[in-house]
Motif scaffolding. Structure first.
Motif, PDB file in Angstrom:
ATOM      1  N   LEU A 169       0.834  -1.210   0.000  1.00  0.00           N
ATOM      2  CA  LEU A 169       0.000   0.000   0.000  1.00  0.00           C
ATOM      3  C   LEU A 169       0.864   1.254   0.000  1.00  0.00           C
ATOM      4  CD1 LEU A 169      -2.887  -0.980   2.416  1.00  0.00           C
ATOM      5  CD2 LEU A 169      -3.124  -0.327   0.029  1.00  0.00           C
ATOM      6  N   ASN A 170       1.977   1.239   0.734  1.00  0.00           N
ATOM      7  CA  ASN A 170       2.879   2.396   0.737  1.00  0.00           C
ATOM      8  C   ASN A 170       3.514   2.594  -0.627  1.00  0.00           C
ATOM      9  OD1 ASN A 170       2.445   3.134   3.387  1.00  0.00           O
ATOM     10  ND2 ASN A 170       4.139   1.894   4.158  1.00  0.00           N
ATOM     11  N   ALA A 171       3.827   1.498  -1.302  1.00  0.00           N
ATOM     12  CA  ALA A 171       4.497   1.595  -2.596  1.00  0.00           C
ATOM     13  C   ALA A 171       3.533   1.933  -3.729  1.00  0.00           C
ATOM     14  CB  ALA A 171       5.215   0.282  -2.909  1.00  0.00           C
ATOM     15  N   HIS A 172       2.337   1.321  -3.723  1.00  0.00           N
ATOM     16  CA  HIS A 172       1.440   1.440  -4.872  1.00  0.00           C
ATOM     17  C   HIS A 172       0.192   2.263  -4.605  1.00  0.00           C
ATOM     18  CE1 HIS A 172       3.877  -1.542  -6.887  1.00  0.00           C
ATOM     19  NE2 HIS A 172       3.743  -2.344  -5.851  1.00  0.00           N
ATOM     20  N   GLY A 173      -0.308   2.259  -3.390  1.00  0.00           N
ATOM     21  CA  GLY A 173      -1.541   2.981  -3.082  1.00  0.00           C
ATOM     22  C   GLY A 173      -2.779   2.137  -3.327  1.00  0.00           C
ATOM     23  N   LEU A 174      -2.914   1.563  -4.489  1.00  0.00           N
ATOM     24  CA  LEU A 174      -4.069   0.730  -4.859  1.00  0.00           C
ATOM     25  C   LEU A 174      -3.546  -0.665  -5.174  1.00  0.00           C
ATOM     26  CD1 LEU A 174      -7.150   0.793  -5.594  1.00  0.00           C
ATOM     27  CD2 LEU A 174      -6.416   1.173  -7.926  1.00  0.00           C
ATOM     28  N   ILE A 175      -4.037  -1.679  -4.446  1.00  0.00           N
ATOM     29  CA  ILE A 175      -3.514  -3.035  -4.637  1.00  0.00           C
ATOM     30  C   ILE A 175      -4.642  -4.055  -4.702  1.00  0.00           C
ATOM     31  CG2 ILE A 175      -1.312  -2.578  -3.502  1.00  0.00           C
ATOM     32  CD1 ILE A 175      -2.424  -4.133  -1.069  1.00  0.00           C
ATOM     33  N   LYS A 176      -4.319  -5.177  -5.339  1.00  0.00           N
ATOM     34  CA  LYS A 176      -5.209  -6.334  -5.353  1.00  0.00           C
ATOM     35  C   LYS A 176      -4.579  -7.410  -4.488  1.00  0.00           C
ATOM     36  CE  LYS A 176      -7.740  -6.430  -9.691  1.00  0.00           C
ATOM     37  NZ  LYS A 176      -7.861  -7.089 -10.978  1.00  0.00           N
ATOM     38  N   GLN A 208     -13.255  -3.191  -3.288  1.00  0.00           N
ATOM     39  CA  GLN A 208     -14.042  -4.205  -3.981  1.00  0.00           C
ATOM     40  C   GLN A 208     -13.667  -5.595  -3.471  1.00  0.00           C
ATOM     41  OE1 GLN A 208     -13.216  -4.429  -8.190  1.00  0.00           O
ATOM     42  NE2 GLN A 208     -15.341  -4.860  -8.634  1.00  0.00           N
ATOM     43  N   HIS A 209     -14.671  -6.484  -3.446  1.00  0.00           N
ATOM     44  CA  HIS A 209     -14.449  -7.888  -3.099  1.00  0.00           C
ATOM     45  C   HIS A 209     -15.226  -8.709  -4.114  1.00  0.00           C
ATOM     46  CE1 HIS A 209     -15.442 -11.410  -0.188  1.00  0.00           C
ATOM     47  NE2 HIS A 209     -14.526 -11.744  -1.065  1.00  0.00           N
ATOM     48  N   ILE A 210     -14.501  -9.277  -5.073  1.00  0.00           N
ATOM     49  CA  ILE A 210     -15.134 -10.120  -6.080  1.00  0.00           C
ATOM     50  C   ILE A 210     -14.444 -11.465  -6.040  1.00  0.00           C
ATOM     51  CG2 ILE A 210     -15.393 -10.536  -8.541  1.00  0.00           C
ATOM     52  CD1 ILE A 210     -15.983  -7.726  -8.977  1.00  0.00           C
ATOM     53  N   GLY A 211     -15.197 -12.489  -5.703  1.00  0.00           N
ATOM     54  CA  GLY A 211     -14.630 -13.836  -5.637  1.00  0.00           C
ATOM     55  C   GLY A 211     -13.496 -13.888  -4.640  1.00  0.00           C
ATOM     56  N   LYS A 212     -12.336 -14.289  -5.111  1.00  0.00           N
ATOM     57  CA  LYS A 212     -11.173 -14.410  -4.239  1.00  0.00           C
ATOM     58  C   LYS A 212     -10.243 -13.210  -4.318  1.00  0.00           C
ATOM     59  CE  LYS A 212     -11.289 -19.390  -4.257  1.00  0.00           C
ATOM     60  NZ  LYS A 212     -10.522 -20.634  -4.358  1.00  0.00           N
ATOM     61  N   LEU A 213     -10.676 -12.154  -5.014  1.00  0.00           N
ATOM     62  CA  LEU A 213      -9.868 -10.947  -5.149  1.00  0.00           C
ATOM     63  C   LEU A 213     -10.408  -9.841  -4.260  1.00  0.00           C
ATOM     64  CD1 LEU A 213      -9.221 -10.747  -8.978  1.00  0.00           C
ATOM     65  CD2 LEU A 213      -7.620 -11.370  -7.194  1.00  0.00           C
ATOM     66  N   LEU A 214      -9.496  -9.189  -3.551  1.00  0.00           N
ATOM     67  CA  LEU A 214      -9.833  -8.039  -2.708  1.00  0.00           C
ATOM     68  C   LEU A 214      -9.055  -6.847  -3.241  1.00  0.00           C
ATOM     69  CD1 LEU A 214      -9.159  -9.753   0.745  1.00  0.00           C
ATOM     70  CD2 LEU A 214     -11.271  -9.800  -0.559  1.00  0.00           C
ATOM     71  N   VAL A 215      -9.682  -5.679  -3.214  1.00  0.00           N
ATOM     72  CA  VAL A 215      -9.002  -4.459  -3.663  1.00  0.00           C
ATOM     73  C   VAL A 215      -9.030  -3.464  -2.510  1.00  0.00           C
ATOM     74  CG1 VAL A 215      -8.958  -2.577  -5.344  1.00  0.00           C
ATOM     75  CG2 VAL A 215      -9.713  -4.848  -6.046  1.00  0.00           C
ATOM     76  N   LEU A 216      -7.828  -2.968  -2.133  1.00  0.00           N
ATOM     77  CA  LEU A 216      -7.688  -1.976  -1.065  1.00  0.00           C
ATOM     78  C   LEU A 216      -7.005  -0.739  -1.626  1.00  0.00           C
ATOM     79  CD1 LEU A 216      -6.392  -4.062   1.964  1.00  0.00           C
ATOM     80  CD2 LEU A 216      -8.622  -3.018   1.734  1.00  0.00           C
ATOM     81  N   TRP A 217      -7.346   0.413  -1.026  1.00  0.00           N
ATOM     82  CA  TRP A 217      -6.716   1.671  -1.434  1.00  0.00           C
ATOM     83  C   TRP A 217      -6.372   2.483  -0.205  1.00  0.00           C
ATOM     84  CZ3 TRP A 217      -8.333   6.776  -0.636  1.00  0.00           C
ATOM     85  CH2 TRP A 217      -7.569   7.741  -1.279  1.00  0.00           C
ATOM     86  N   ARG A 218      -5.222   3.109  -0.261  1.00  0.00           N
ATOM     87  CA  ARG A 218      -4.801   4.064   0.759  1.00  0.00           C
ATOM     88  C   ARG A 218      -3.932   5.090   0.051  1.00  0.00           C
ATOM     89  NH1 ARG A 218      -1.481   1.651   5.564  1.00  0.00           N
ATOM     90  NH2 ARG A 218       0.170   1.644   4.024  1.00  0.00           N
TER      91      ARG A 218
END
Length: 157
Positions: free
Chosen positions: A44-51, A79-89
């Motif tokens: 999150l520190n490096a990319h901001g938006l991650i899966k 977002q939470h779709i199936g086995k993928l989670l998306v977080l943003w900071r």
């Protein structure tokens, strides 16, 4: 720490940005370990938006992991779709040390000289211009003259 609250429009924009991303963090059978939390924080520190890919089959457990990560890392669940989670900071601003002795570095500049006869190709030359030099309109490199120091300011009476 509570996670970041976003408007639906902001969440939609982040979902669109995350569409083409590949998962950066994988959560295996051990679940949410301190190492996984540390890796997620670094991503999150490096990319901001991650899966994040969760390999377990239990949907309720994935939802719990999603909320727990968002709370622990102060991130917005996108977002939470199936086995993928998306977080943003938001990415933290990088602090740079100001070096007062630093001067501009060299630049490579293309100089194009057109021929005096119309039918020939122009001559293209790449010239390296240092920080204390400038390029004249004719394509020549000139050094900058040092600034003159005031005689009055230099005197110590």
């Amino acid at each position: 720490m509570p996670h970041i609250e976003l408007t639906p429009a902001e969440r939609k924009a982040h979902r669109a940005e995350a569409h083409h991303l590949d998962p950066v963090v994988m959560i295996g059978a051990d679940g949410l370990t301190p190492a996984v939390v540390k890796e997620t924080d670094a991503a999150l520190n490096a990319h901001g938006l991650i899966k994040i890919r969760v390999l377990g089959d239990d949907r309720a457990a994935r939802e719990a992991v999603f909320q727990q990560l968002a709370d622990q890392l102060n991130a917005a669940p996108i977002q939470h779709i199936g086995k993928l989670l998306v977080l943003w900071r938001p990415k933290p601003a990088k602090e740079r040390a100001v070096d007062e002795d630093r001067r501009p570095g060299p630049k490579d500049v293309k100089v194009i000289k057109h021929s005096k006869r119309g039918g020939q190709r122009p001559e293209v030359k790449v010239v390296r211009v240092l920080g204390n030099q400038r390029l004249t309109p004719g394509g020549k490199v000139k050094r900058v003259q040092p600034k003159q120091k005031s005689v009055k300011k230099g005197r110590a009476d």
